[in-house]
Write a protein that holds these residues in place. Structure first.
Motif, PDB file in Angstrom:
ATOM      1  N   HIS A   1       2.214   7.691   0.727  1.00  0.00           N
ATOM      2  CA  HIS A   1       1.355   6.568   0.348  1.00  0.00           C
ATOM      3  C   HIS A   1       1.895   6.012  -0.966  1.00  0.00           C
ATOM      4  O   HIS A   1       1.801   6.668  -2.004  1.00  0.00           O
ATOM      5  CB  HIS A   1      -0.084   7.043   0.193  1.00  0.00           C
ATOM      6  CG  HIS A   1      -1.018   5.936  -0.174  1.00  0.00           C
ATOM      7  ND1 HIS A   1      -1.412   4.988   0.739  1.00  0.00           N
ATOM      8  CD2 HIS A   1      -1.604   5.599  -1.344  1.00  0.00           C
ATOM      9  CE1 HIS A   1      -2.207   4.122   0.142  1.00  0.00           C
ATOM     10  NE2 HIS A   1      -2.348   4.461  -1.131  1.00  0.00           N
TER      11      HIS A   1
ATOM     12  N   ASP B   1       1.469   3.178  -3.543  1.00  0.00           N
ATOM     13  CA  ASP B   1       0.655   2.048  -3.992  1.00  0.00           C
ATOM     14  C   ASP B   1       1.574   0.952  -4.524  1.00  0.00           C
ATOM     15  O   ASP B   1       2.446   1.211  -5.357  1.00  0.00           O
ATOM     16  CB  ASP B   1      -0.323   2.535  -5.057  1.00  0.00           C
ATOM     17  CG  ASP B   1      -1.391   3.427  -4.443  1.00  0.00           C
ATOM     18  OD1 ASP B   1      -2.194   2.910  -3.655  1.00  0.00           O
ATOM     19  OD2 ASP B   1      -1.390   4.642  -4.716  1.00  0.00           O
TER      20      ASP B   1
ATOM     21  N   ASP C   1      -6.264   3.946   2.328  1.00  0.00           N
ATOM     22  CA  ASP C   1      -6.766   4.122   0.968  1.00  0.00           C
ATOM     23  C   ASP C   1      -7.586   2.960   0.423  1.00  0.00           C
ATOM     24  O   ASP C   1      -8.016   3.014  -0.718  1.00  0.00           O
ATOM     25  CB  ASP C   1      -5.557   4.385   0.035  1.00  0.00           C
ATOM     26  CG  ASP C   1      -5.973   4.922  -1.320  1.00  0.00           C
ATOM     27  OD1 ASP C   1      -6.972   5.659  -1.368  1.00  0.00           O
ATOM     28  OD2 ASP C   1      -5.311   4.600  -2.315  1.00  0.00           O
TER      29      ASP C   1
ATOM     30  N   TYR D   1      -4.366  11.614   3.075  1.00  0.00           N
ATOM     31  CA  TYR D   1      -3.161  10.943   3.549  1.00  0.00           C
ATOM     32  C   TYR D   1      -1.925  11.577   2.922  1.00  0.00           C
ATOM     33  O   TYR D   1      -0.851  11.012   2.963  1.00  0.00           O
ATOM     34  CB  TYR D   1      -3.215   9.428   3.278  1.00  0.00           C
ATOM     35  CG  TYR D   1      -3.630   9.031   1.875  1.00  0.00           C
ATOM     36  CD1 TYR D   1      -2.743   9.143   0.809  1.00  0.00           C
ATOM     37  CD2 TYR D   1      -4.901   8.535   1.633  1.00  0.00           C
ATOM     38  CE1 TYR D   1      -3.116   8.785  -0.465  1.00  0.00           C
ATOM     39  CE2 TYR D   1      -5.288   8.167   0.344  1.00  0.00           C
ATOM     40  CZ  TYR D   1      -4.390   8.304  -0.701  1.00  0.00           C
ATOM     41  OH  TYR D   1      -4.768   7.955  -1.971  1.00  0.00           O
TER      42      TYR D   1
ATOM     43  N   PHE E   1      -3.340  -6.287  -2.945  1.00  0.00           N
ATOM     44  CA  PHE E   1      -3.115  -4.852  -2.779  1.00  0.00           C
ATOM     45  C   PHE E   1      -4.310  -4.060  -3.348  1.00  0.00           C
ATOM     46  O   PHE E   1      -4.918  -4.474  -4.333  1.00  0.00           O
ATOM     47  CB  PHE E   1      -1.806  -4.434  -3.466  1.00  0.00           C
ATOM     48  CG  PHE E   1      -1.654  -2.969  -3.408  1.00  0.00           C
ATOM     49  CD1 PHE E   1      -1.375  -2.356  -2.201  1.00  0.00           C
ATOM     50  CD2 PHE E   1      -1.921  -2.190  -4.504  1.00  0.00           C
ATOM     51  CE1 PHE E   1      -1.347  -0.977  -2.103  1.00  0.00           C
ATOM     52  CE2 PHE E   1      -1.888  -0.807  -4.418  1.00  0.00           C
ATOM     53  CZ  PHE E   1      -1.595  -0.208  -3.217  1.00  0.00           C
ATOM     54  N   HIS E   2      -4.576  -2.907  -2.776  1.00  0.00           N
ATOM     55  CA  HIS E   2      -5.852  -2.229  -3.062  1.00  0.00           C
ATOM     56  C   HIS E   2      -5.960  -1.551  -4.429  1.00  0.00           C
ATOM     57  O   HIS E   2      -6.955  -0.835  -4.665  1.00  0.00           O
ATOM     58  CB  HIS E   2      -6.207  -1.252  -1.937  1.00  0.00           C
ATOM     59  CG  HIS E   2      -5.281  -0.078  -1.795  1.00  0.00           C
ATOM     60  ND1 HIS E   2      -4.339   0.012  -0.803  1.00  0.00           N
ATOM     61  CD2 HIS E   2      -5.149   1.054  -2.521  1.00  0.00           C
ATOM     62  CE1 HIS E   2      -3.682   1.147  -0.917  1.00  0.00           C
ATOM     63  NE2 HIS E   2      -4.162   1.804  -1.957  1.00  0.00           N
ATOM     64  N   ASP E   3      -4.987  -1.758  -5.318  1.00  0.00           N
ATOM     65  CA  ASP E   3      -5.218  -1.410  -6.721  1.00  0.00           C
ATOM     66  C   ASP E   3      -5.038  -2.606  -7.646  1.00  0.00           C
ATOM     67  O   ASP E   3      -5.235  -2.463  -8.855  1.00  0.00           O
ATOM     68  CB  ASP E   3      -4.285  -0.272  -7.178  1.00  0.00           C
ATOM     69  CG  ASP E   3      -4.783   1.078  -6.692  1.00  0.00           C
ATOM     70  OD1 ASP E   3      -5.963   1.399  -6.925  1.00  0.00           O
ATOM     71  OD2 ASP E   3      -4.002   1.807  -6.059  1.00  0.00           O
TER      72      ASP E   3
HETATM   73 ZN   LIG Z   1      -3.610   3.664  -2.586  1.00  0.00          ZN
END
Ligand SMILES: [Zn+2]
Length: 987
Positions: free
Chosen positions: A257, A259, A369, A427, A572-574
Motif C-alpha cells: 500500500h 500512499d 484504505d 492490507y 488521494f486519501h491522505d
Molecule cells: Zn493509505
C-alpha cells in the motif's frame, strides 16, 4: 508422558532467532564504498550514476531529512566462493521494528538498470557477477510516526526540517547465502506460528512440537549450515500433512500500500513506487507462483515518466499476467468528498491508462484504505463496468463491528456491487500464523463460504512482499491446522467467492468509517481547492464543448486531461482528507492555484469564441437550471434584477424571505414570507469554538468529547449594515473573523461570506443553525443525489455518526417545510435534536475550521475563506439548486451575442452534470444527467446541435444497446430514483 510445551516453544524461538537466522549469511567481506550526498533535491538516476564519489566509511552518519545520498559499492567475489551463492547485505541504519516509513534505497547496476529496493526488512541484493559495481540511491526520509506518534514536528517539510544526519549505516558487506539454513528458518517459523494458534492440547500441535524438538536435536549449533538439511528432514512429515477439508482458504496477492503522498511529498512517492516495483519484479524471478497487484494509474504513469527502466520490467510482468493493475482508478481516492463527475473521472482516467498501456481493464475497485465510502459508489462502480469492490478500512471502526466480510453493497439508487472485506483486517499481511487464524476465525460467512483475500506485503516504503512471505506461502499451500494459501489474481478470488455465495447478505447505504471524522474539515484550503477545481473543470468542459460545436474551436483535450489528472491526484486519501505533512499541503495549494488560472484560461478562450467581440453585457450560466432568464448551460442577457432588498431596523426582506439580524450579528428570525413560517428555533449564525484534542490521529480524528467544552463567539468588534448586507467583525483568542451576510433580490438564500484570520491551536470552529423543524432525517448531498441520515442516536451505529459528510447542501425537512444549509468549500456537519415545550427542533452545525498539530504543526493557520448560505423554505429541489448556484456562479462578460446551450433538459428533478466531448476524441458529445430528487422521473433531452445518432453509454462513454430514438422533442427519458445516465451524441 511428561510434557513441557513452553520449553519446546522457548527452545525453538531462541535457536531460530539467535542461531539459525544469523547463520543464513556468513563470511562477510566489507565492500569498498563511495558516497555523494546531494545538497538539494534528488536528481535523475543517470545523473546519480555519473557523480563523483568520495570514500565512505560504514558507520558514518548520513542523510539529513529528505536528503538523497548516492552510494557506490565496489568489490570482488572471493575466488573460493565459486559455486556458492553470494549476496550483498546493506543496513542503512534501519529500525527493523518498523517495516517502512524511514530511509530506503533503490539499487542500480552501472548501466543504469535497477536491481531491487533496500528496505528495513529487505536488506539483501543479489550478486550476478564476480565484479561488484552497484549504486544506491538512498533517501533519508524522516520517521514522522511511531517513535513519538502524533507529536508536532517540523520535519514534515524540507523548508523547516533539521539539517543533522538521521541515519548511520551498519553494514555494506558481501556475504555467502545458505539456502538450506534460509529454508530451515522458514520451516521453523511457519510451524512455530501455527502451533501458537492451535488449541492448547490439540494433537496437531503436539506433533508439531515434537517435530520441532526432533529437528533441534538434529541441529549442531556449532555447525548450523552442515546440519540444516538433517533438521529439515525431521520436519518434513508435519509440513506435508494436508489441510482439513473445511479449511479456510486465503487468496494471497502481493501488495504494497503506497500512499500517493502522506508523510512524504509526491516526489518521494514516485521513488517509493519505483523501488517497490523494482523489488517486486525481482521477487517474481525467485518465485514463479508469486503474483503482485498495484493500484493507481497515476503510480504507473509516474514510473513511465520518471523511471523508464523499472517501467519496462513492469510492462513485461503485466503482459505475463504476474504484475496486476488493480482498481481502475487514477489514485486510491477519497470517495466521500469528490463530486460525482470527479469520481467518474477517477474511473475513466484510471481505466483508460490501463487499457492504453497494457490492453487490460480492472474488473474491480480497490480501495483498502480510504476513510469511508459514499453510498453513490455502487452505482458508479457498476456503470463504469466493474464487477467487484474491495476495502478493509471499515474494520477500523471505533464502535461497531461490521456484520459481513462478503456481501452485496447497495447504494442510494439500488445498484448493488459484490464486495469483500478481508477478515484479516489488514492490507499489510505477512501471512503470519496469527493472521491466518484471524482470517479463519473472524470470517463472518463461514457457514456458506470459505474464501477470503489477503494483500501481502509491506507498504509505504516497506518494499512490498518479501522472500520470507513467499516462503511462508509455499509452506501454507496445504498445511494441516492452517488456512490454505495460494497466490491468485483478485479477479479469480472474486469469481470463486461469488460462486460459493449465490445469495450474499446485503448492506444498504454508506460505509461510514467510525473514525477519522475530522478528515471532512482538516486543511481547509486543500478542500476548497478541490471543490473549486472540480466545478471550474466541469464548467471548462461545458464551454469548450459548446465552443467546439457552435464555433468550431478545437477542443483542448490534452489540457483538460492534464488538469483533471492533477485534481484527481489531489483527491488521494491522505491529501484531500487533510492528513498529510505540511509539504504536501503547501504543494497542493500551489497546484490548485495553477489549476484555477489554467482552467480560467480555457473558459475565457471558449467564451471569446462563443460570444464574439462586442460591448453587450452577456451572462453565461453554467448551472443546469435557468437563472435570471438565462437558460441552463447557455448565455444571454440576464433579466433586470427585481427591487433590491433593504434593511428596516434589524430586519432585511426581499419579498420572499425576511431575516432579522441582531446587534450581536446573530440571525434571530428567518421567515418564509409566502407561508409566514419561521425557520429558526433560536439564534443562528452562532460561531462556536471547541477544544479539540483527540486521543490520537490529530488531523484525522475528532473525538466525541470535543462537544463537552464550547465557547460561543458572541462578542462583536463591529457591525455595519449596508443596503442589502451586514458585515460583522469578531475577534476571539488570537483570531478574527469577518462575516458578510447578504440577501440578494429574488433569493431565499441568506448568503454568508466568511474570512477568518485563524491562529488557534487544537480548536474546532463550528457555526450553528437551530431549526424549528422536526426532522426525522437530514438529507445530505452526495454524488448525484443525496443520502438520508436519521437525527436520533437510538443505536450505537447512529450515535457513532456524530460528524458526517455533505457536499453542497444539507437539508432538514418535515412534511410541508424545510430549511437547508449550502456550502462552497466545506464537507462536514453535525446534527442534534432538541425537545422543547413547543416540540422537537433540529440543530445543524457546519464544520468550518480545525487546528490539529500533527502531521502539519501549522494546519490551517492564517487567512481562510468560505461561503455558505441559509436556505429559508427548502425542499430537496431548492437545496440542490441553491448548492449548485453557490458553486457554479454565473459569469458576466462583454461580447456580441449570447448562445444556445448544446442541450436542454425538461423533467422534474433531472439535472445535467456534464457536457463534454468524448474522451476518444471522436468529436461525439457526452451528456451526463441524473435524477436528483430520489424519485422516478420522466423528461426529454432536447438537442440544439446536429446529431446523427444517440446512445446510452457507460460511464466510460461506451455506447450500450440500440440507438436512442430522436423525435422532434429530442430524446425521451425515464429515470429511476438517483439514476445516473450518460448519453453519447454522434454529430
Ligand atoms: Zn493509505
Amino acid at each position: 508422558m511428561h510434557d513441557d510445551i513452553p520449553l519446546t516453544v522457548g527452545r525453538a524461538t531462541r535457536v531460530l532467532t539467535e542461531r539459525i537466522r544469523p547463520a543464513i549469511h556468513s563470511g562477510a567481506v566489507p565492500l569498498e564504498v563511495g558516497w555523494h550526498a546531494l545538497p538539494g533535491e534528488s536528481i535523475p538516476p543517470a545523473d546519480g550514476l555519473a557523480l563523483d564519489f568520495e570514500p565512505y566509511a560504514v558507520g558514518t552518519p548520513w542523510g539529513p531529512a529528505w536528503n538523497t545520498t548516492w552510494f557506490r559499492l565496489r568489490g570482488q567475489v572471493p575466488a573460493e566462493w565459486a559455486g556458492k551463492r553470494a549476496e550483498i547485505l546493506v543496513d542503512l541504519g534501519f529500525d527493523i521494528n518498523m517495516p517502512g516509513f524511514q530511509c530506503e534505497a533503490l539499487v542500480y547496476r552501472a548501466d543504469g538498470r535497477p536491481v531491487k529496493s533496500i528496505n528495513p526488512r529487505n536488506q539483501w541484493i543479489p550478486v550476478s557477477a564476480t565484479e561488484i559495481d552497484l549504486y544506491l540511491e538512498a533517501a533519508a526520509n524522516p520517521v514522522l510516526l511511531d517513535y513519538h506518534p502524533f507529536l508536532p514536528t517540523q520535519e514534515g517539510d524540507v523548508q523547516t526540517s533539521s539539517k543533522r544526519p538521521l541515519y548511520t549505516t551498519r553494514r555494506m558487506d558481501l556475504v555467502l547465502f545458505d539456502e538450506q539454513v534460509h529454508e530451515l528458518s522458514l520451516d521453523i517459523d511457519v510451524l512455530l506460528e501455527l502451533q501458537s494458534v492451535l488449541p492448547a492440547t490439540a494433537p496437531r500441535r503436539m506433533r508439531i512440537l515434537q517435530a520441532l524438538d526432533d529437528a533441534l536435536d538434529a541441529l549442531d549449533l556449532q555447525d548450523i549450515s552442515g546440519t540444516a538439511r538433517d533438521a529439515r528432514a525431521r520436519l518434513e512429515e508435519v509440513l506435508a500433512a494436508p489441510a482439513e477439508h473445511s479449511a479456510h482458504h486465503v487468496s494471497a496477492i502481493g501488495h504494497a500500500h503506497i500512499d500517493s503522498a502522506w508523510l512524504w511529498p509526491v516526489r518521494e512517492t514516485i521513488r517509493k513506487v519505483a523501488r517497490t516495483a523494482a523489488g517486486m519484479t525481482e521477487l517474481m524471478e525467485i518465485d514463479p507462483d508469486f503474483r503482485y497487484g498495484m493500484s493507481s494509474a497515476q503510480q504507473y504513469a509516474w514510473l513511465k515518466e520518471h523511471r523508464p527502466e523499472v517501467w519496462e520490467r513492469v510492462v513485461t510482468a503485466v503482459k505475463d499476467g504476474r504484475f496486476i493493475p488493480l482498481g481502475g482508478m487514477w489514485v486510491e481516492s477519497d470517495t466521500v468528498m469528490p463530486t460525482g463527475e470527479a469520481l467518474v473521472r477517477q474511473f475513466t482516467y484510471g481505466q483508460r491508462f490501463f487499457r492504453e498501456e497494457f490492453g487490460v481493464e480492472s474488473q474491480g475497485v480497490w480501495l483498502p484504505d480510504s476513510f469511508g465510502y459514499s453510498p453513490a459508489l455502487p452505482q458508479l462502480i457498476r456503470r463504469a463496468g466493474f464487477e467487484w469492490f474491495f476495502t478493509q478500512k471499515i474494520s477500523w471502526n471505533q464502535v461497531n463491528k461490521f456484520p459481513h466480510h462478503t456481501f452485496l453493497w447497495e447504494g442510494i439508487d439500488g445498484s448493488r456491487v459484490f464486495t469483500h472485506f478481508p477478515p484479516m483486517d489488514t492490507y499489510n499481511s505477512q501471512l503470519s500464523g496469527a493472521e491466518l487464524a484471524k482470517a479463519t476465525n473472524q470470517f463472518r460467512e463461514s457457514r456458506v463460504a470459505s474464501h477470503s483475500l489477503a494483500p501481502v506485503g509491506w507498504g509505504d516504503g516497506g518494499g512490498g512482499t518479501t522472500r520470507e512471505m513467499t516462503g511462508r506461502a509455499a509452506r501454507l499451500r496445504n498445511l494441516e491446522g492452517s488456512a490454505t494459501v495460494a497466490w491468485e489474481h483478485p479477479n479469480d478470488f472474486f469469481a470463486t467467492a461469488r460462486a460459493e455465495m449465490p445469495h450474499p447478505p446485503v448492506w444498504v447505504g454508506e460505509l461510514y468509517l467510525e473514525l477519522h471524522r475530522a478528515t471532512l474539515t482538516s486543511q481547509h484550503r486543500t478542500k476548497q481547492g478541490n471543490r473549486r477545481s472540480e466545478h471550474l473543470l466541469i464548467e471548462a468542459e461545458l464551454w469548450a464543448a459548446t465552443a467546439a460545436v457552435h464555433a468550431g474551436q478545437p477542443y483542448p483535450y490534452d489540457e483538460i486531461d492534464r488538469l483533471w489528472q492533477q485534481v484527481l491526484l489531489h483527491q488521494f486519501h491522505d491529501i484531500l482528507p487533510g492528513t498529510s505533512i505540511a509539504w504536501v499541503h503547501r504543494e497542493a495549494v500551489a497546484a490548485y492555484e495553477r489549476i484555477y488560472s489554467d482552467t480560467a484560461a480555457l473558459i475565457e478562450s471558449a467564451q471569446r469564441a462563443l460570444v464574439g467581440a462586442g460591448s453587450s453585457v452577456i451572462t453565461l450560466n453554467p448551472a443546469p437550471f435557468a437563472r435570471g432568464g438565462v437558460p441552463a448551460l447557455g448565455a444571454g442577457a440576464a433579466a433586470t434584477p427585481a427591487p433590491t432588498s433593504t434593511f428596516s431596523g434589524n430586519v432585511i426582506s426581499n419579498g420572499i424571505v425576511s431575516v432579522t439580524i441582531s446587534d450581536e450579528g446573530l440571525i434571530t428570525s428567518a421567515i418564509d414570507l409566502a407561508t409566514g413560517r419561521e425557520a429558526l428555533a433560536g439564534e443562528a449564525n452562532l460561531l462556536q469554538l471547541h477544544q479539540d484534542f483527540p486521543n490520537m490521529w490529530d488531523a484525522w480524528d475528532v473525538d466525541r468529547f470535543y462537544r463537552n467544552r464550547v465557547t460561543d463567539l458572541r462578542a462583536v468588534e463591529s457591525l455595519v449594515r449596508t443596503d442589502n448586507a451586514v458585515t460583522i467583525v469578531r475577534a476571539f483568542s488570537k483570531s478574527r473573523v469577518t462575516q458578510t451576510l447578504t440577501l440578494a433580490p429574488g433569493s431565499r438564500v441568506l448568503r454568508i461570506d466568511q474570512e477568518t484570520d485563524w491562529h488557534e491551536t487544537e480548536k474546532f470552529l463550528k457555526i450553528k443553525f437551530p431549526f424549528d423543524v422536526r426532522a426525522e432525517q437530514v438529507a445530505a448531498e452526495t454524488q448525484f443525489g443525496y443520502q438520508k441520515r436519521v437525527t436520533h442516536t437510538n443505536t450505537s451505529w447512529e450515535a457513532a455518526k456524530f460528524e458526517a459528510s455533505m457536499h453542497r447542501f444539507v437539508l432538514v425537512e418535515e412534511p410541508g417545510f424545510g430549511a437547508a444549509l449550502v456550502t462552497d468549500s466545506t464537507y462536514g456537519y453535525d446534527v442534534t435534536r432538541d425537545s422543547t415545550e413547543d416540540g422537537v427542533t433540529t440543530t445543524v452545525r457546519l464544520s468550518l475550521l480545525r487546528a490539529p498539530r500533527f502531521p502539519d504543526p501549522e494546519t490551517d493557520q492564517g487567512r481562510q475563506t468560505c461561503s455558505y448560505g441559509l436556505v429559508i423554505g427548502a425542499s430537496v429541489k431548492e437545496a440542490t439548486e441553491a448548492g449548485l448556484d453557490l458553486n457554479l456562479p454565473p459569469r458576466v462578460v462583454t461580447g456580441e451575442h449570447g448562445f444556445d446551450p448544446l442541450v436542454s433538459l425538461t423533467g422534474e428533478g433531472l439535472l445535467i452534470s456534464s457536457v463534454k466531448l468524448a474522451d476518444d476524441r471522436s468529436g461525439d458529445v457526452i451528456v451526463r444527467l441524473y435524477e436528483s430528487l430520489g424519485r422516478r422521473a420522466t423528461g426529454s433531452l432536447h438537442l440544439h446541435l446536429p446529431v446523427t445518432s444517440a446512445h446510452t453509454a457507460t460511464l466510460l462513454e461506451r455506447p450500450e444497446g440500440n440507438p436512442l430514438p430522436i423525435t422532434g422533442d429530442g430524446i425521451s427519458l425515464h429515470l429511476t430514483p438517483f439514476e445516473v445516465r450518460t448519453i453519447r451524441l454522434t454529430r
